[in-house]
Design a protein around this motif. Structure first.
Motif, short mmCIF file in Angstrom:
data_model
loop_
_atom_site.label_atom_id
_atom_site.label_comp_id
_atom_site.label_asym_id
_atom_site.label_seq_id
_atom_site.Cartn_x
_atom_site.Cartn_y
_atom_site.Cartn_z
N GLY A 18 8.82 19.80 2.03
CA GLY A 18 9.00 17.95 1.95
C GLY A 18 8.04 17.63 0.82
O GLY A 18 8.22 16.42 0.04
N LYS A 19 6.93 17.87 0.49
CA LYS A 19 5.93 17.35 0.34
C LYS A 19 5.40 17.64 -1.29
O LYS A 19 4.93 17.39 -2.21
CB LYS A 19 4.45 17.80 0.70
CG LYS A 19 4.36 16.87 2.43
CD LYS A 19 3.05 17.66 2.87
CE LYS A 19 3.34 18.85 3.35
NZ LYS A 19 2.02 19.67 4.30
N ILE B 50 3.28 9.69 -2.32
CA ILE B 50 4.15 10.42 -1.55
C ILE B 50 5.99 10.36 -2.73
O ILE B 50 5.73 9.36 -3.44
CB ILE B 50 4.42 9.95 -0.21
CG1 ILE B 50 4.44 8.48 -0.86
CG2 ILE B 50 3.30 10.64 0.62
CD1 ILE B 50 4.51 7.32 1.06
N SER B 51 6.52 10.93 -1.56
CA SER B 51 7.86 10.66 -2.49
C SER B 51 8.76 9.72 -1.88
O SER B 51 8.55 8.94 -0.59
CB SER B 51 8.67 11.98 -2.58
OG SER B 51 9.06 12.48 -0.89
N ARG C 64 -1.38 13.02 8.85
CA ARG C 64 0.33 13.55 9.25
C ARG C 64 0.11 14.61 8.07
O ARG C 64 0.66 15.22 8.06
CB ARG C 64 1.66 12.96 8.82
CG ARG C 64 1.16 12.05 10.39
CD ARG C 64 3.30 12.07 10.62
NE ARG C 64 3.32 10.49 11.36
CZ ARG C 64 4.44 10.32 11.95
NH1 ARG C 64 5.63 10.75 11.40
NH2 ARG C 64 4.60 9.40 13.10
N GLY C 65 -0.85 14.40 7.12
CA GLY C 65 -0.95 15.63 6.05
C GLY C 65 0.20 15.41 5.19
O GLY C 65 1.12 16.50 4.64
N LEU C 66 0.76 14.40 4.53
CA LEU C 66 2.03 13.99 3.95
C LEU C 66 2.12 13.96 2.49
O LEU C 66 2.52 13.52 1.65
CB LEU C 66 2.98 12.73 4.73
CG LEU C 66 3.02 12.60 5.78
CD1 LEU C 66 3.85 11.46 6.33
CD2 LEU C 66 4.28 14.17 5.75
N LYS C 67 0.39 14.10 2.00
CA LYS C 67 0.54 14.07 0.74
C LYS C 67 1.08 15.13 -0.07
O LYS C 67 0.89 16.03 0.00
CB LYS C 67 -1.27 14.18 -0.04
CG LYS C 67 -1.64 14.18 -0.96
CD LYS C 67 -3.21 13.72 -1.26
CE LYS C 67 -3.64 13.99 -2.26
NZ LYS C 67 -3.33 13.99 -3.25
N GLN C 68 1.78 14.80 -0.80
CA GLN C 68 2.53 15.06 -1.60
C GLN C 68 1.57 16.52 -2.97
O GLN C 68 0.61 15.97 -3.46
CB GLN C 68 3.34 14.37 -3.50
CG GLN C 68 4.14 14.78 -3.35
CD GLN C 68 5.09 13.44 -4.58
OE1 GLN C 68 5.96 13.50 -4.02
NE2 GLN C 68 4.29 13.10 -5.55
N GLY D 75 1.25 -1.50 0.10
CA GLY D 75 0.04 -0.35 -0.08
C GLY D 75 0.98 1.36 0.04
O GLY D 75 0.19 2.19 -0.55
N MET D 76 2.22 1.52 1.10
CA MET D 76 2.49 2.15 0.61
C MET D 76 3.68 2.83 -0.17
O MET D 76 3.50 3.83 -1.17
CB MET D 76 3.78 2.08 2.10
CG MET D 76 4.83 3.23 2.27
SD MET D 76 5.85 3.18 3.14
CE MET D 76 7.64 2.31 1.77
N ILE D 77 4.26 1.59 -0.80
CA ILE D 77 4.67 1.63 -2.52
C ILE D 77 3.98 2.68 -3.17
O ILE D 77 4.51 2.71 -3.76
CB ILE D 77 5.21 0.44 -2.68
CG1 ILE D 77 6.94 0.02 -1.62
CG2 ILE D 77 6.76 0.62 -3.81
CD1 ILE D 77 7.63 -1.48 -1.36
#
Lengths: 477, 485, 125
Positions: free
Chosen positions: A460-461, A384-385, A410-414, A374-376
C-alpha cells in the motif's frame, strides 16, 4: 391529529464561577458533604449575602447572546418556603425585575428555522441536596451546593413537539458552553430542565391546563418525558377527563410521568424584595465591557465555516455544535495548511469515530489538533496515502507517537521513486499476461486490478497517483 | 468609693496606670453578680473577660493603647460572639454557641476592649420592655417594678446601674433610644449603613442598626469611632469615611437650627415628658440655637407602616430557625413538617410568633399590595417628610417616648399599646436616619425622661455635638439611681 | 417657654386634613381574622397553634390589623415604594474563594448529624 401540544422550558444552568453567588465559598463539584458550606451558605444567624460580580457578567453575556433586553436595574427577591435543603427558609431569586428579559433562540427542525422566545433569565441561588439512602429512615442534608449561582432561563410556550423542545434545549446547551458560562454537565446537574406541557385542540388560541415536569436530566429523557406527557394528557382529554395542574416527575425506568403529590400543597411563596441586597444596577459601559468578551456564536461560526472553508451546511453544522470542536478544527486547518475540506473529512469522520468509540469529548482527544495536523500534512505532501493515514491515525490514537514517528517505525512512507514503482509495475504486468490482453481488447476495468496488485506488492505504500500514471503509460505503449 | 462612669476618664486612668484593666473588669464582674436581680445579663464569661483584661494590660504596658484598650463592655446578646452563647433572648437559640464574631465584636476586640458578658433583651429584639425574653424580664434600676424599655433593656439597665461602662444595642424601631430614655442614659442609633450588620442577628434587615448605650454623648463618640465603618461583608454597609466623632463634640452650637415637629407634641404625649422636653428646648435657646416649627404629616402613620414592614421581614428572617443546622429542636415529632412546627412553636415566644404571623399574612397572596406595598410607599412619604424638614433645620428635637418607664406587666397583654411606645422613634428607622436619646429630667415618680435628637444621614457628628453641648449645660446624665453609686 | 403644638398628636391621625384621602381603594382586606385564618397563616409559617392560641392570636392580630389599616387613609398613587433606606445600588464582590472549611465547628451546634450530613425526618418526594 386534533390536538396541538404546547411546550415551554425552564432551564437552570449553574454558572461557572469560582465562588458562590453570595459567599466566598468554592463551587467545586464533588467535595465531601458540607465541606463547602460556609457560614453564609448554612444560614447561620447574623450572616449576610454579598453578590458575586462574575455571576452578573455571565448573566449579561447570556442576555447579549440571545438578543435580549439587558435590564440595568434588577431586584433580588426572597422566595419563602420551608425545605431542609433550603437553609434560610427562603431562596434569593429575582421575581418582578429580572436581569434579562425578552430574548430568542432560533432552532432548526425539519429543515425549517423557528424562533423560540425567551421570556426572561434571572439570577438565583441553588439549594443543597437531600440524600435519602441509608440513614435508617432519615434524610441527610448536604449543603455544598447551596448558594451555587444559577441562571434560570424561561422560554415562551413556543414549542409544539417533543423534538422541537429537544432542538431548543440542545441549542441552548451549545450556546451556554460557547459562552463558557456553564459546563453543561447534565449528570452533575449543571444543566437542568423543567418542562411545562399542555395540549389544546388544534386551532384554539388559549392554552390548555399544563403540568410541570421536574428535573429531567438528559436530552433523551426530555424527549421521552414530553412525549409521554403529551399522550397522557390527550388520553385524559379524549376520555372526557380534565388535566390537573400539577408537578410531575419523569421515571426513566418505567418511561412514564407520575404526580408528585407531596409538592402539591398550595404554595404561597410570599416574594418580597430582599432587604439585605439593594437593587442590582449597572451602566451601559458594564454591558459594553461584557459584550467585548462575547465569542463568535454557533450560528455565525457555522456561516463563516461555509464561506471561509467551503464546507457544506452539514459539516459546518457538525463542526460548530461545540466550541471546542470548532476550535480544534480551525487549529488543524491552520497548523496543517491543508485543504479545509480534507481536514473536515478527517475530523468529522475518522476522528469523531474514535471519540465516540471511547466516549470522549474533543477536549480529551487522544490525538491533539497539532498531531492530527502533522498527519494530514503527510497526506498533503504525499508521504502517505489516505488509506495508509487511517493506519497511522489508529496508531496515534493508541499512543504510538506522532505521525512521523509512526510512519518511520512502521515503514509506511510512500514509495515515490519512479524507477522503483516502474519496476513493480513491470513485474505485475509480466505476471498477468491474460489481464494485459483483456485490457488491450478494451476492458478498462482490469486497470483497477493492476493498481490493486501494485499496491499489494508495495504493501500500500506506492503513491497511487504515480502508479496510475506509470500503468497508463506502460499499457498504452 | 464611687464608681467612675465616664469612659473617657476610665480610659485616661488606664493609660496613666492608676487602675488596671483586670481590676476594672473584676470590679464590674462583681457588680454584675451583686445586682443579679436586675437580670440584665444572659451570660457572663468571667474567665474570658479576665483573660482579655490581662492581655489589654499587657498592651497598655507595652504602650500600644487605644481609647478603648482595657475598657470592659457589655454586648447585647444579638451580636454573634465566637465561642460564646449567643441566644438573642430566645429559647430557640438558648444552646447556640456562635462560631464566628460579628463585625461589631471584631472591631471592639481589635480595639482591646473587654467583653464582660451578653445582655438580656426582648426575644429577637421584638419588644419595648424586655419582658419578651426567654431568660425573664429585666428590671429598671430606677424602679425595680418598672420596665427598662426594650429591646436593648439589658444593656440599658446594665449601663444605668454601672454594671458596665457602656453596652452595645440594636435599634429597629427605637430599641436603643427608648430603653436609654427609660433608664436615664445616652443611647445612639447611627444612620442605617454606618455600622455593619454582619453577625448581628436579623430582626428586620432594612431597619436594624447597631449602636451604643453610654453614660454620655462624649462616651458614645468614643465607641462610635470604633464601631462605625465600611464592612464588605454587609451589602447595605456604606463605604464612606468615618470622621473623628470626638473631635466634633465641642464645636459651638450657636446658630444651629432645631426643628420641632408639631406632630411630636400633640395628644398622646405625657404632660411631664412634654414639660421636660420644653425645658430642654429652652436650654438650647439659651445656648444660641434657632428653633423652628416643622411639619411631618406622614409620620403619624409610621407605626402602622412599621408593623407591616418589620414583621414581614422578620417572618422571612426567622425562617432559618428550623431545628436542622443549629439551635433548639423539639424532642418529639412525627414527620418533617411536625418537627418544623413543634420546634418553632416551642422555641419562639408569643410576641415573636405574633409578629411572624402578621408578617406572613402581610406578604401572602392577595394582601401584598394592600399591606406590604402600601407600607413601602408610606415609608417613602415618611422619608420625604424628613428630607423636607431638613431643608429648614439642622437637627430635629423632640421626646424619645410619649411616657416614662411603665410598670412591669402593664402592657404585656396589649400589644398595640406596647407598639405605640415607639411612635417617636419608629419614623427615624423608616427613614434610616441617626438619632440619639439623652436624659432630660425625671417625672414625679422619679422615672427618667429622654430627649431625642435626630440628624441627617451620616450626621452622627452633629447630633452628638448637639447632645454633648446639652450635657455640658445640664447634669441629668450624671444622675445615678439609688443603690447603684 | 412655649412649644407650638400641632392640632393633634399621633393618636388622632384620622383628623389630619393634610392627608389626601382615598375613598375608593379597590382591595380593602378583611380586618378581622378568625381562628381558621390564623391556622392557615400559622401553617405557612410552620408554627403550631392549638385552639386556645389560635383564638388569642385571632383577637390580637385583628387589633394589630386595625392599626395597620390606618395606612389606607393615604392615597399613595404614583409613590415609588421604598424597600431600602439607602438609594445606592448593590455593591459587587470579585469572584474569589475566600472561605476555609469550618464544618466541624459549625456542626457542633447541629441537633443531629451523621457522616457529616445534617439529619432530618425523611423527606418524601
Amino acid at each position: 391529529m386534533r390536538w396541538e401540544p404546547v411546550i415551554g422550558l425552564e432551564v437552570h444552568i449553574q454558572l461557572l464561577t469560582q465562588s458562590k453567588i453570595f459567599s466566598g465559598e468554592s463551587t467545586r463539584y464533588g467535595a465531601e458533604p458540607n465541606m463547602q458550606a460556609c457560614a453564609v451558605d448554612i444560614a447561620l444567624p447574623g450572616v449576610l449575602p454579598v453578590m458575586n460580580k462574575e455571576a452578573v457578567r455571565m448573566a449579561v453575556k447570556f442576555g447579549l447572546a440571545v438578543g435580549a433586553q439587558i435590564n440595568h436595574r434588577s431586584v433580588f427577591a426572597r422566595k419563602n418556603y420551608f425545605y431542609p435543603d433550603l437553609p434560610k427558609g427562603y431562596q434569593i431569586s429575582q421575581y418582578e425585575l429580572p436581569i434579562v428579559s425578552r430574548g430568542h433562540i432560533d432552532i432548526e427542525y425539519d429543515g425549517a428555522i423557528k424562533t423560540i422566545g425567551i421570556t426572561r433569565a434571572h439570577l438565583e441561588e441553588d439549594a443543597g441536596k437531600s440524600l435519602h439512602e441509608d440513614f435508617h429512615g432519615l434524610t441527610g442534608i448536604d449543603l455544598n451546593r447551596a448558594g451555587t449561582p444559577l441562571l434560570e432561563i424561561v422560554s415562551e410556550p413556543d414549542m409544539r413537539s417533543a423534538q422541537e423542545a429537544v432542538s431548543y434545549l440542545k441549542k441552548l446547551h451549545a450556546l451556554v458552553r460557547y459562552l463558557q458560562i456553564c459546563d453543561g454537565n447534565m449528570q452533575e446537574g449543571s444543566f437542568r430542565c423543567d418542562a411545562n406541557v399542555s395540549v389544546r385542540p388544534r386551532g384554539q388560541t388559549e392554552l390548555g391546563t399544563r403540568s410541570e415536569l421536574k428535573n429531567i436530566n438528559s436530552f433523551r429523557f426530555v424527549e421521552k418525558a414530553i412525549k409521554f406527557e403529551i399522550e397522557r394528557q390527550i388520553d385524559v382529554l379524549e376520555g372526557g377527563g380534565t388535566v390537573v395542574q400539577e408537578t410531575r416527575l419523569y421515571d426513566p425506568g418505567k418511561d412514564e410521568t407520575r404526580s408528585m403529590r407531596s409538592k402539591e400543597e398550595a404554595h404561597d411563596y410570599r416574594y418580597f424584595p430582599d432587604p439585605d441586597l439593594p437593587p442590582l444596577e449597572f451602566d451601559e459601559s458594564f454591558v459594553k465591557a461584557v459584550k467585548q468578551t462575547l465569542p463568535e456564536l454557533p450560528d455565525a461560526k457555522r456561516d463563516r465555516f461555509m464561506s471561509q472553508y467551503g464546507l457544506n451546511a452539514y459539516d459546518a453544522g457538525v463542526l460548530t455544535t461545540a466550541r471546542e470542536m470548532a476550535d480544534y478544527y480551525e487549529e488543524v486547518v491552520s497548523a496543517s495548511g491543508a485543504d479545509p475540506k480534507l481536514v473536515a473529512n478527517w475530523v468529522t469522520g475518522e476522528l469523531s469515530g474514535y471519540l465516540n468509540k471511547d466516549n470522549r469529548e474533543i477536549a480529551d482527544s487522544a490525538v491533539s489538533s497539532t498531531a492530527l495536523a502533522g498527519m494530514i500534512k503527510r497526506i498533503a505532501d504525499s508521504t502517505i496515502s489516505g488509506k495508509i493515514a487511517k493506519e497511522v491515525l489508529d496508531a496515534m490514537w493508541n499512543g504510538e507517537g506522532d505521525a512521523d514517528a509512526v510512519i518511520e517505525k512502521r515503514g509506511l512512507k510512500q514509495i515515490t521513486d519512479m524507477s522503483a514503482i516502474e519496476k513493480v509495475v513491470d513485474e505485475v504486468l509480466a505476471a498477468n499476461p491474460v489481464q494485459v490482453e483483456q485490457h488491450a481488447s478494451g476492458e478498462q476495468k482490469v486497470f483497477g486490478y493492476f493498481v490493486g496488485q501494485v499496491m499489494k506488492a508495495t504493501s500500500g505504500k506506492a503513491n497511487p497517483k504515480q502508479v496510475n500514471e506509470i500503468l497508463e503509460k506502460k499499457l498504452r505503449s | 468609693m464611687s464608681l467612675e462612669r465616664s469612659i473617657v476618664k476610665l480610659s485616661a486612668a488606664l493609660r496613666a496606670k492608676e487602675v488596671s484593666s483586670v481590676e476594672l473588669t473584676r470590679r464590674y464582674l462583681e457588680r454584675i453578680e451583686r445586682h443579679g436581680e436586675l437580670n440584665a445579663f444572659i451570660n457572663v464569661d468571667r474567665e474570658r473577660a479576665l483573660a482579655q483584661a490581662r492581655s489589654a494590660d499587657e498592651r497598655i504596658a507595652s504602650g500600644k493603647v487605644g481609647p478603648l484598650t482595657g475598657i470592659p463592655l457589655a454586648h447585647k446578646d444579638i451580636f454573634c460572639t465566637d465561642g460564646m452563647l449567643t441566644t438573642c433572648g430566645s429559647k430557640i437559640l438558648a444552646n447556640f454557641v456562635a462560631p464566628y464574631d460579628a463585625t461589631v465584636i471584631e472591631r471592639f476586640n481589635a480595639a482591646g476592649a473587654v467583653i464582660l458578658g451578653k445582655t438580656n433583651m426582648d426575644e429577637f429584639a421584638m419588644g419595648s420592655s424586655t419582658e419578651n425574653s426567654y431568660f425573664g424580664p429585666v428590671r429598671n434600676p430606677w424602679d425595680r417594678d418598672a420596665v427598662p424599655g426594650g429591646s436593648s433593656g439589658g444593656s440599658a439597665a446594665a449601663v444605668a446601674a454601672g454594671l458596665a461602662p457602656a453596652a452595645t444595642g440594636t435599634d429597629t424601631g427605637g430599641s436603643i433610644r427608648q430603653p436609654a430614655a427609660f433608664c436615664g442614659i445616652t443611647g445612639l442609633k447611627p444612620s442605617y449603613g454606618r455600622v455593619s450588620r454582619y453577625g448581628m442577628i436579623a430582626f428586620a434587615s432594612s431597619l436594624d442598626q447597631g449602636g451604643i448605650l453610654t453614660p454620655s454623648a462624649e462616651d458614645a463618640a468614643v465607641l462610635l469611632n470604633v464601631m462605625a465603618g465600611f464592612d464588605p461583608r454587609d451589602s447595605t454597609s456604606v463605604d464612606r469615611p468615618v470622621p473623628d466623632y470626638s473631635a466634633q463634640l465641642d464645636h459651638g452650637i450657636k446658630g444651629v437650627t432645631i426643628g420641632l415637629p408639631r406632630e411630636f407634641f400633640g395628644e398622646g404625649l405625657g404632660a411631664e415628658v412634654g414639660l421636660a422636653v420644653e425645658a430642654a428646648i429652652d436650654e438650647y435657646k439659651n445656648l444660641g440655637c434657632e428653633v423652628v416649627d416643622i411639619n411631618m404629616p406622614n409620620c403619624s402613620l409610621a407605626v402602622p407602616c412599621y408593623y407591616v414592614l418589620a414583621p414581614a421581614e422578620a417572618s422571612s428572617n426567622l425562617a432559618r430557625y428550623d431545628g436542622v443546622r443549629y439551635g433548639y429542636r423539639a424532642p418529639e415529632y412525627t414527620d418533617l413538617t411536625d418537627m418544623y412546627k413543634k420546634t418553632r412553636s416551642q422555641g419562639f415566644g408569643t410576641e415573636v410568633k405574633r409578629r411572624i404571623l402578621i408578617g406572613t399574612y402581610a406578604l401572602s397572596a392577595g394582601y401584598y399590595d394592600a399591606y406590604y406595598l402600601q407600607a413601602l410607599k408610606l415609608r417613602r412619604l415618611i422619608a420625604e417628610d424628613f428630607r423636607r424638614a431638613f431643608e429648614s433645620c439642622d437637627v430635629i428635637v423632640g421626646p424619645t417616648t410619649p411616657t416614662t418607664a411603665f410598670a412591669l406587666g402593664a402592657k404585656v397583654d396589649d400589644p398595640v399599646a406596647m407598639y405605640l411606645n415607639d411612635i417617636y422613634t419608629i419614623p427615624v428607622n423608616l427613614a434610616g436616619l441617626p438619632g440619639v436619646s439623652v436624659p432630660a429630667g425625671f417625672d414625679s415618680a422619679g422615672h427618667p425622661i429622654g430627649l431625642q435628637i435626630i440628624g441627617q444621614y451620616f450626621d452622627e457628628g452633629r447630633i452628638l455635638n448637639v447632645a454633648h453641648c446639652y450635657q455640658q449645660a445640664t447634669d441629668w446624665h450624671k444622675r445615678i439611681p439609688n443603690g447603684f453609686e | 417657654m412655649n412649644v407650638s403644638t400641632g392640632k393633634g398628636g399621633f393618636n388622632q391621625i384620622h383628623e389630619y386634613d393634610s392627608l389626601p384621602h382615598s375613598s375608593n381603594r379597590s382591595t380593602k382586606p378583611e380586618m378581622a381574622l378568625n381562628r381558621a385564618d390564623v391556622e392557615k397563616i400559622a401553617h405557612l409559617a410552620r408554627l403550631q397553634v392549638d385552639e386556645q392560641e389560635a383564638k388569642a392570636f385571632a383577637a390580637s392580630l385583628s387589633r394589630i390589623l386595625e392599626l395597620i389599616e390606618q395606612m389606607n387613609a393615604v392615597d399613595t398613587t404614583g409613590v415609588t415604594p421604598m424597600a431600602h433606606p439607602q438609594e445606592a445600588g448593590l455593591r459587587l464582590r470579585e469572584d474569589r474563594v475566600t472561605e476555609v472549611n469550618a464544618r466541624e465547628k459549625f456542626q457542633r451546634n447541629a441537633p443531629a448529624t451523621e457522616r457529616d450530613l445534617y439529619l432530618v425526618p425523611k423527606v418524601i418526594e
